[in-house]
Design a protein around this motif. Structure first.
Motif, short mmCIF file in Angstrom:
data_model
loop_
_atom_site.label_atom_id
_atom_site.label_comp_id
_atom_site.label_asym_id
_atom_site.label_seq_id
_atom_site.Cartn_x
_atom_site.Cartn_y
_atom_site.Cartn_z
N GLY A 1 0.82 -1.20 0.00
CA GLY A 1 0.00 0.00 0.00
C GLY A 1 0.86 1.26 0.00
N ALA A 2 0.22 2.39 0.01
CA ALA A 2 0.93 3.66 0.01
C ALA A 2 0.22 4.61 0.95
N ASP A 3 0.90 5.69 1.33
CA ASP A 3 0.30 6.60 2.29
C ASP A 3 -0.73 7.53 1.64
N LYS A 4 -0.62 7.78 0.38
CA LYS A 4 -1.58 8.66 -0.30
C LYS A 4 -2.22 7.89 -1.46
N GLN A 5 -3.54 7.76 -1.42
CA GLN A 5 -4.26 7.05 -2.48
C GLN A 5 -5.03 8.05 -3.33
N PRO A 6 -5.38 7.64 -4.55
CA PRO A 6 -6.16 8.53 -5.40
C PRO A 6 -7.55 8.76 -4.80
N LEU A 7 -8.05 9.96 -4.98
CA LEU A 7 -9.34 10.33 -4.43
C LEU A 7 -10.49 10.09 -5.40
N SER A 8 -10.24 10.27 -6.68
CA SER A 8 -11.31 10.15 -7.68
C SER A 8 -11.65 8.69 -7.95
N PRO A 9 -12.91 8.39 -8.29
CA PRO A 9 -13.28 7.01 -8.62
C PRO A 9 -12.51 6.45 -9.81
N SER A 10 -12.25 7.29 -10.80
CA SER A 10 -11.50 6.81 -11.97
C SER A 10 -10.05 6.49 -11.60
N GLY A 11 -9.46 7.30 -10.73
CA GLY A 11 -8.11 6.99 -10.25
C GLY A 11 -8.07 5.73 -9.42
N ARG A 12 -9.11 5.51 -8.63
CA ARG A 12 -9.18 4.29 -7.84
C ARG A 12 -9.36 3.06 -8.73
N MET A 13 -10.05 3.21 -9.84
CA MET A 13 -10.19 2.09 -10.80
C MET A 13 -8.84 1.73 -11.39
N VAL A 14 -8.03 2.74 -11.73
CA VAL A 14 -6.68 2.46 -12.22
C VAL A 14 -5.88 1.75 -11.14
N GLY A 15 -6.02 2.21 -9.89
CA GLY A 15 -5.32 1.57 -8.78
C GLY A 15 -5.76 0.13 -8.57
N MET A 16 -7.06 -0.14 -8.65
CA MET A 16 -7.55 -1.51 -8.49
C MET A 16 -7.06 -2.41 -9.62
N THR A 17 -7.01 -1.85 -10.83
CA THR A 17 -6.49 -2.62 -11.96
C THR A 17 -5.02 -2.96 -11.74
N TRP A 18 -4.28 -2.01 -11.20
CA TRP A 18 -2.85 -2.25 -10.93
C TRP A 18 -2.69 -3.28 -9.81
N TYR A 19 -3.53 -3.21 -8.77
CA TYR A 19 -3.49 -4.23 -7.72
C TYR A 19 -3.74 -5.62 -8.31
N LEU A 20 -4.73 -5.75 -9.17
CA LEU A 20 -5.04 -7.03 -9.80
C LEU A 20 -3.88 -7.50 -10.67
N PHE A 21 -3.28 -6.58 -11.42
CA PHE A 21 -2.11 -6.90 -12.25
C PHE A 21 -0.97 -7.42 -11.37
N GLY A 22 -0.71 -6.72 -10.29
CA GLY A 22 0.37 -7.14 -9.38
C GLY A 22 0.10 -8.49 -8.76
N LEU A 23 -1.15 -8.72 -8.38
CA LEU A 23 -1.53 -10.01 -7.80
C LEU A 23 -1.31 -11.15 -8.78
N VAL A 24 -1.68 -10.95 -10.03
CA VAL A 24 -1.51 -11.98 -11.04
C VAL A 24 -0.03 -12.22 -11.33
N VAL A 25 0.75 -11.15 -11.46
CA VAL A 25 2.18 -11.32 -11.75
C VAL A 25 2.91 -12.01 -10.61
N ILE A 26 2.61 -11.63 -9.39
CA ILE A 26 3.32 -12.20 -8.25
C ILE A 26 2.93 -13.66 -8.03
N ASN A 27 1.69 -14.01 -8.28
CA ASN A 27 1.23 -15.37 -7.99
C ASN A 27 1.36 -16.34 -9.15
N THR A 28 1.89 -15.92 -10.27
CA THR A 28 2.09 -16.86 -11.38
C THR A 28 3.53 -17.07 -11.68
#
Length: 175
Positions: A148-175
């Motif tokens: 995680g990070a200390d400052k997260q995006p505030l806008s819903p669209s920025g949070r969607m990019v963040g969630m997509t990146w979390y999913l990408f990281g999860l897939v890369v790390i677990n495969t």
């Protein structure tokens, strides 16, 4: 109470006869055995097993590493250089997208206070409430490392990019 004669757990030999502990049970030399036997299909066709009272997890044997073979970047070895370069490039692209979303979105740190017609809290309030490229890059690094990070995006669209990146990281790390 005694040890098995041939010192083996039990397997079929070339003639089709059982050896070891399983062979002694099949040949009626003993009534039962108590040993850390692996229950296999072949063994369970020859003898009856009780329910295991203790199960141990899987163990992995790997080659010993020698002091001369260690490297500072050894943690990068599970993935190839091409994959790491792709992850790095994807992180930069996602950081740029998140920073641009912060500039354009009406719900971002930059524009939310202006929408509510609120005055700045401090004279340098723009620096405090800003979600810059560096904040976005740090967010991407922290979320890829699952920290995680200390400052997260505030806008819903920025949070969607963040969630997509979390999913990408999860897939890369677990495969």
């Amino acid at each position: 109470l005694r040890l098995v004669k041939d010192g083996l757990f039990g397997a079929k030999n070339l003639q089709g006869n059982w050896t070891g502990l399983i062979g002694e049970v099949v040949n009626c030399e003993v009534d039962f055995v108590s040993a850390p036997l692996t229950i296999s299909v072949e063994r369970s066709q020859a003898v009856d097993f009780s329910l295991p009272f203790m199960q141990l997890g899987l163990q992995v044997a790997i080659r010993k590493s020698y002091p001369g073979q260690r490297s500072f970047l050894q943690f990068l070895d599970p993935l190839s250089t091409d994959v790491w370069a792709s992850v790095f490039a994807a992180g930069i692209i996602a950081s740029v997208c998140m920073a641009l979303i912060n500039v354009w979105s009406p719900y971002s740190y930059r524009n939310a206070r202006a929408l509510r017609n609120e005055p700045p809290i401090f004279k340098c309030d723009c620096a405090i409430d800003e979600f810059s490229f560096y904040n976005a890059l740090w967010f991407m690094v922290g979320s890829f490392a699952q920290q995680g990070a200390d400052k997260q995006p505030l806008s819903p669209s920025g949070r969607m990019v963040g969630m997509t990146w979390y999913l990408f990281g999860l897939v890369v790390i677990n495969t």
